[in-house]
Design a protein around this motif. Sequence first.
Motif, PDB file in Angstrom:
ATOM      1  N   ASP A  30       8.542  34.434  26.368  1.00  0.00           N
ATOM      2  CA  ASP A  30       9.989  34.476  26.438  1.00  0.00           C
ATOM      3  C   ASP A  30      10.439  33.378  27.402  1.00  0.00           C
ATOM      4  OD1 ASP A  30       9.599  35.401  29.045  1.00  0.00           O
ATOM      5  OD2 ASP A  30       9.859  37.500  28.487  1.00  0.00           O
TER       6      ASP A  30
ATOM      7  N   ASP B  11      12.407  34.936  21.799  1.00  0.00           N
ATOM      8  CA  ASP B  11      10.998  35.097  22.147  1.00  0.00           C
ATOM      9  C   ASP B  11      10.152  34.605  20.978  1.00  0.00           C
ATOM     10  OD1 ASP B  11      12.091  36.284  24.304  1.00  0.00           O
ATOM     11  OD2 ASP B  11      11.311  38.292  23.948  1.00  0.00           O
TER      12      ASP B  11
ATOM     13  N   ASP C  25      15.461  37.373  31.848  1.00  0.00           N
ATOM     14  CA  ASP C  25      15.539  36.045  31.243  1.00  0.00           C
ATOM     15  C   ASP C  25      16.774  35.304  31.739  1.00  0.00           C
ATOM     16  OD1 ASP C  25      13.213  36.297  29.712  1.00  0.00           O
ATOM     17  OD2 ASP C  25      14.285  37.254  28.063  1.00  0.00           O
TER      18      ASP C  25
END
Length: 655
Positions: A348, A312, A272
């Motif tokens: 996410d 998320d 991420d």
Amino acid sequence: MSLPPGFLDELRNRTSLTQVVGRKVMWDNRKSNQGKGDMWAPCPFHHEKTASFHVDDRKGFYHCFGCQASGDAIKFVRETENVGFMEAIEILAQEAGMEVPKQDPKAQQKADRRTQLAEVMEQAVQFFRLELKRGPAAEARAYLAKRGLGQGALDRFEIGFAPPGWENLREHLVQKGVDPELMLACGLVKKSDKGRAPYDVFRNRIMFPIRDARGRAIAFGGRAMDPDDNAKYLNSPETELFDKSRNLYNMREARAASGKGQRLIVAEGYMDVIALSEAGFPASVAPLGTAVTEPQMQLMWRMSDEPVIALDGDKAGLRAAYRVIDLALPLLEAGKGLRFAIMPEGKDPDDLLRAEGPEAVAKVLDEAIPMVALLWRQETEGRVFDSPERKAALDKQLRARIARIADPFLRRHYGDEIKELRYQLFRPQRGGFQGGYQKGGFQKGPRRDWKAPPPPTATAKASLLASGDETAEERLREAVILAALVTCPEVAVEFDEQLDSMRCRDPDHAALRDVILRAIGRESDLRDMAEGAIGPEALEMLLSARHVAVVPCIRNPGNAAQTRLTVAEEFAKLEAHLGWQAELTEATEDMEDLADEALTWRLAEAAKARAQAGRLKDEDDAEYVIGANGAQVDRAEKNALDSLLSQIRFDKGQG
């Protein structure tokens, strides 16, 4: 005395230079930018009227452009407290909750050892990067390409690959002359339970180097390529170099980007962070395989006053957010908070970027909600509050949560926000009520005819209180307080706490309040500062307003005793008025659910306090007469009322 390696780095990481310097200076709010840690004040080392002393909180460095004084938090404490180096260290360590280590004769040896370990880690980084380019890493390269990572991203984040096998890294480092004991100390190999040579910790994994704030490689995170592996992600064990609770992934780069104005984003994992950084959000970090810790929270606040927690969009993401709230509540300070950006369900940040692009992520980040809103959601979502017992349980739980906030002013603001959310939740459910209670519930009664009141007279219209809204009385009293202190500024220091907590309803009042606080200690500059803040015309209008000009200390400027009495009395009246309003608002809500003697007693006491605060100081000397109902009435008030009634009757007769 030699301090252990890394102690001073840790102390500086935990210390906010703004807080240290703030105890000695008064910040120039017009010139400072607290959100960026860019603060200005008159220099504490030489006398001056202008703010030439600059503090860069992110870099932990101060500099005066007048006298050229400069340094860090340790030097500032040494210079301002007139103490030695170790005494300054002890002062800062106590504030940071750290214990100063006792003298260690082997400190240099430890420093040398940490240097050795860091060099071994760098060799491991290079080994894994080379392995990513070899044949066994084909599947890993395909996976990274599928996730949208080009060669530029692989190089920037130094991503590598640990090949399958039990001793690839160990054998490579042995050939480089590295002692196996150093490999063990770095967490790169493990001892064998079967008496064999140590074996590699990371095998068949994509490798993400973890660097500290100084840029040293201190650990690794590895993603398994085998779907049947017990651990999808595996981090290095804690070592002499690596304390996972006190570091963040991508911390060094994120700190630099945040210092340039980028918002700090806290994501869940390495991928991420990499995806966000590559998409134009370089101030992105992630905890290291665990929930966010208190030291990590403090690191985030050193980089940004309001980090955005990117979640998320699933139940696990919300649970993680709720854990962050529990951790953050006792740590909150004025100006230090959190916002929460909740991704679309099932996605996410990396998923959203690949599906909809950076614009979609930016939109979610722009809509991030404050922590109080998520706290409210946690306590209310999925629950029904259709009974007094359930509502009371909600109130009790929320009070307990808010009570964990240490700062009383911040706790009060949280309470105000919760009260507003509670009002919005319950108020729409309350229907209008006319009639009385009968068996089976409240029943509607016949509507009564309603007649509009007569129009106000010209005299009533001219009243400032009548022409204003429900905040008019507050604004009038604030105006008197501020005008009095402008005409006699040396009294302001006696009321600094009350001034600081005064919620000004008028923007000019707020600006003037801040100027008065900043001028404490340099009262001769207040008039010029006030005109600079709100303009000479606005200041003159304030001082000449009818409700201000009649105040004795305004007519007689500079009379400290008279000003002190006036300001104290106005603050008392203002506090009583606000207390009355708060009780009345709360009682109005409670009245619709349940009215009892306790409620009416509360209202009576609040009204009594308000009336008492509104008395003149010499009221005990007033003359009283007996009214028609047998009660004592102030003679002057009765005469004024009789005159008013006579005038009304005269006007009516003329009409």
